[in-house]
Design an enzyme around this catalytic site. Structure first.
Site, short mmCIF file in Angstrom:
data_model
loop_
_atom_site.label_atom_id
_atom_site.label_comp_id
_atom_site.label_asym_id
_atom_site.label_seq_id
_atom_site.Cartn_x
_atom_site.Cartn_y
_atom_site.Cartn_z
N CYS A 127 -63.52 -31.66 -7.94
CA CYS A 127 -63.68 -32.40 -9.19
C CYS A 127 -63.84 -31.41 -10.35
CB CYS A 127 -64.90 -33.31 -9.09
SG CYS A 127 -65.29 -34.20 -10.62
N CYS B 16 -65.03 -39.73 -8.53
CA CYS B 16 -65.81 -38.74 -7.79
C CYS B 16 -67.15 -39.38 -7.43
CB CYS B 16 -66.03 -37.50 -8.65
SG CYS B 16 -67.16 -36.29 -7.93
N CYS C 157 -53.24 -41.24 -5.97
CA CYS C 157 -52.50 -40.73 -7.12
C CYS C 157 -53.54 -40.21 -8.12
CB CYS C 157 -51.67 -41.86 -7.69
SG CYS C 157 -50.61 -41.38 -9.04
#
Length: 155
Positions: free
Chosen positions: A56, A105, A130
């Site tokens: 992330c 996340c 995606c």
């Protein structure tokens, strides 16, 4: 984006909006914290990498590995599964007049992209995560090459 605004749910990593704005570029903030989407074909991670992990951009939590990335020809990096099922959070997204599943996340709540099913890709899960490149940081896990030996001074 889901009906739960980003930052409204409790996450292990809690950062104020001001801190997010200081930490992220305006484009990163727009995607990660406002649920935006980068233009297709513009991200640096659309091409499949031979090795490594993807974390992330907001907090550094590991999300995906290169071994699960595949070429979906969709304009964004595509993965068939996260590193761990607890690495991401899936939320219903009914924006834009359709039903999609938003991917965030699980550590900081940042928007990553969407996951789609049943598109017929030859993957083990029949899912396509995606993900916006701008939401990710790639780390090459390949073993580091030894630095070439240098001659001692005066030789």
């Amino acid at each position: 984006m889901s009906t739960d605004p980003i930052g409204s749910r409790p996450y292990p990593l809690t950062i104020s909006d001001l801190e997010w704005r200081e930490r992220l570029s305006p484009a990163e903030y727009q995607v990660l914290r406002q649920g935006g989407t980068e233009r297709p074909g513009t991200g640096e991670y659309e091409e499949v990498r031979p090795a490594g992990t993807y974390a992330c951009k907001g907090c550094g939590a590991e999300l995906f590995t290169a071994s699960t990335q595949f070429d979906a020809h969709c304009g964004w990096p595509a993965f068939y599964a996260p590193t761990d099922s607890d690495a991401v959070e899936l939320l219903e997204d009914t924006s834009l007049g359709m039903r999609r599943i938003e991917v965030r996340c699980a550590a900081c709540g940042s928007h990553l992209g969407h996951v789609f099913e049943g598109e017929g890709f030859p993957t083990p899960t029949d899912q396509r995560y995606c993900i916006n490149s701008i939401s990710l940081v790639h780390s090459d896990d390949a073993p580091a090459q030894d630095a070439p030996a240098q001659d001692a001074p005066g030789r």
